[in-house]
Scaffold this motif. Structure first.
Motif, PDB file in Angstrom:
ATOM      1  N   ASN A  13       0.717  -0.869  -0.007  1.00  0.00           N
ATOM      2  CA  ASN A  13      -0.007  -0.136  -0.228  1.00  0.00           C
ATOM      3  C   ASN A  13       0.663   1.596  -0.266  1.00  0.00           C
ATOM      4  N   LEU A  14       0.304   2.318  -0.594  1.00  0.00           N
ATOM      5  CA  LEU A  14       1.177   3.641  -0.933  1.00  0.00           C
ATOM      6  C   LEU A  14      -0.272   4.669   0.219  1.00  0.00           C
ATOM      7  N   ILE A  89      -3.644   3.751  -1.885  1.00  0.00           N
ATOM      8  CA  ILE A  89      -3.724   3.226  -2.914  1.00  0.00           C
ATOM      9  C   ILE A  89      -2.775   2.247  -2.671  1.00  0.00           C
ATOM     10  N   ASN A  90      -3.574   0.856  -3.403  1.00  0.00           N
ATOM     11  CA  ASN A  90      -3.027  -0.589  -3.787  1.00  0.00           C
ATOM     12  C   ASN A  90      -3.066  -1.229  -4.810  1.00  0.00           C
ATOM     13  N   ALA A  91      -2.972  -2.345  -5.754  1.00  0.00           N
ATOM     14  CA  ALA A  91      -3.121  -2.647  -6.887  1.00  0.00           C
ATOM     15  C   ALA A  91      -4.355  -2.888  -6.800  1.00  0.00           C
ATOM     16  N   LYS A  92      -5.316  -3.008  -6.400  1.00  0.00           N
ATOM     17  CA  LYS A  92      -6.859  -3.265  -6.689  1.00  0.00           C
ATOM     18  C   LYS A  92      -7.742  -1.328  -5.805  1.00  0.00           C
ATOM     19  N   THR A  93      -7.515  -1.494  -4.650  1.00  0.00           N
ATOM     20  CA  THR A  93      -8.297  -0.357  -5.184  1.00  0.00           C
ATOM     21  C   THR A  93      -8.270   1.311  -4.774  1.00  0.00           C
ATOM     22  N   ILE A  94      -8.467   1.850  -4.380  1.00  0.00           N
ATOM     23  CA  ILE A  94      -7.904   3.379  -4.190  1.00  0.00           C
ATOM     24  C   ILE A  94      -8.949   3.106  -2.388  1.00  0.00           C
ATOM     25  N   SER A  95      -8.523   4.289  -1.813  1.00  0.00           N
ATOM     26  CA  SER A  95      -9.100   4.317  -0.135  1.00  0.00           C
ATOM     27  C   SER A  95      -8.663   5.672   0.464  1.00  0.00           C
ATOM     28  N   ILE A 110     -12.314   2.284  -3.346  1.00  0.00           N
ATOM     29  CA  ILE A 110     -13.125   1.825  -4.446  1.00  0.00           C
ATOM     30  C   ILE A 110     -12.525   1.534  -5.217  1.00  0.00           C
ATOM     31  N   PRO A 111     -12.804   0.395  -5.437  1.00  0.00           N
ATOM     32  CA  PRO A 111     -12.687  -0.517  -6.664  1.00  0.00           C
ATOM     33  C   PRO A 111     -11.960  -0.604  -7.909  1.00  0.00           C
ATOM     34  N   PHE A 112     -10.564  -1.260  -8.349  1.00  0.00           N
ATOM     35  CA  PHE A 112     -10.519  -0.657 -10.475  1.00  0.00           C
ATOM     36  C   PHE A 112     -10.018  -1.680 -10.782  1.00  0.00           C
ATOM     37  N   ILE A 148     -13.297   7.891 -10.766  1.00  0.00           N
ATOM     38  CA  ILE A 148     -13.390   7.211  -9.442  1.00  0.00           C
ATOM     39  C   ILE A 148     -12.665   8.372  -8.976  1.00  0.00           C
ATOM     40  N   PHE A 149     -12.020   8.639  -8.367  1.00  0.00           N
ATOM     41  CA  PHE A 149     -11.283   9.768  -7.360  1.00  0.00           C
ATOM     42  C   PHE A 149     -10.710  10.527  -7.927  1.00  0.00           C
ATOM     43  N   GLU A 150     -10.476  12.012  -7.170  1.00  0.00           N
ATOM     44  CA  GLU A 150     -10.018  13.092  -7.870  1.00  0.00           C
ATOM     45  C   GLU A 150      -9.262  13.813  -6.091  1.00  0.00           C
ATOM     46  N   THR A 151      -8.322  14.423  -5.908  1.00  0.00           N
ATOM     47  CA  THR A 151      -8.208  15.146  -4.172  1.00  0.00           C
ATOM     48  C   THR A 151      -8.685  16.040  -4.201  1.00  0.00           C
TER      49      THR A 151
END
Length: 185
Positions: A13-14, A89-95, A110-112, A148-151
């Motif tokens: 995870n980042l 952030i990881n290889a499957k989702t953004i939280s 949010i899965p991607f 899917i998302f913006e800061t």
């Protein structure tokens, strides 16, 4: 603009922490605006005290005014004083979630399928560009990008590029090609 970020990684995870640091002048101006907005409430209360038979007329306008003051400018003042945006952030989702020091929102995940990013420049100040990081998912069936998302915290362009590079390294640890970035003019 003094917004800044912190990052950590555990190789899976980042973790990003985006911090808001608004100017003292801006926060003071917003506080004065809030105090000015409270002036009608003071007059409603004074009138209600002088005429107790009309006090029921005071309740509804007071609730509306207090509600509007809390919902808009007070929330904005708290965000500009203490706001933090946390992103994982990881290889499957953004939280992500938001921290107002007093209140922390729930973590939303949010899965991607396949992640792409873009930097949207929002403003320029003293020859430094500031913007947001926008995340896209390439749809599994159509391969079209979906937002899917913006800061919400504006950072300088150099910091955004560093974050993009960290995301690329996390998602593609063995590849050394150019960052998969989606650009829209």
């Amino acid at each position: 603009m003094n917004n800044y970020y912190k990052k950590k990684t555990d190789t899976i995870n980042l973790y990003l922490e985006l911090n808001v640091r608004a100017s003292f002048f801006g926060k003071t101006l917003l506080l004065i605006t809030i105090l000015i907005a409270l002036i009608p409430l003071f007059f409603f209360a004074r009138d209600s005290y002088k005429n107790p038979e009309n006090s029921s007329d005071f309740i509804l306008p007071a609730i509306i005014i207090i509600g509007l003051i809390i919902i808009f400018p007070v929330r904005y003042l708290i965000w500009n004083s203490f706001g933090k945006e946390f992103i994982i952030i990881n290889a499957k989702t953004i939280s992500y979630n938001y921290n107002y020091r007093i209140i922390t929102t729930n973590l939303k995940t949010i899965p991607f399928n396949k992640l792409a990013t873009r930097i949207d420049i929002v403003k320029e100040e003293n020859n430094i560009e500031y913007g947001k990081l926008v995340f896209f998912n390439y749809h599994k069936e159509t391969n079209l990008p979906e937002l899917i998302f913006e800061t919400s915290v504006l950072l300088c362009l150099d910091d955004l590029k560093k974050i993009e590079h960290s995301i690329w390294e996390l998602l593609n640890p063995k590849e050394e090609s150019i960052l998969n970035t989606f650009f829209v003019n």
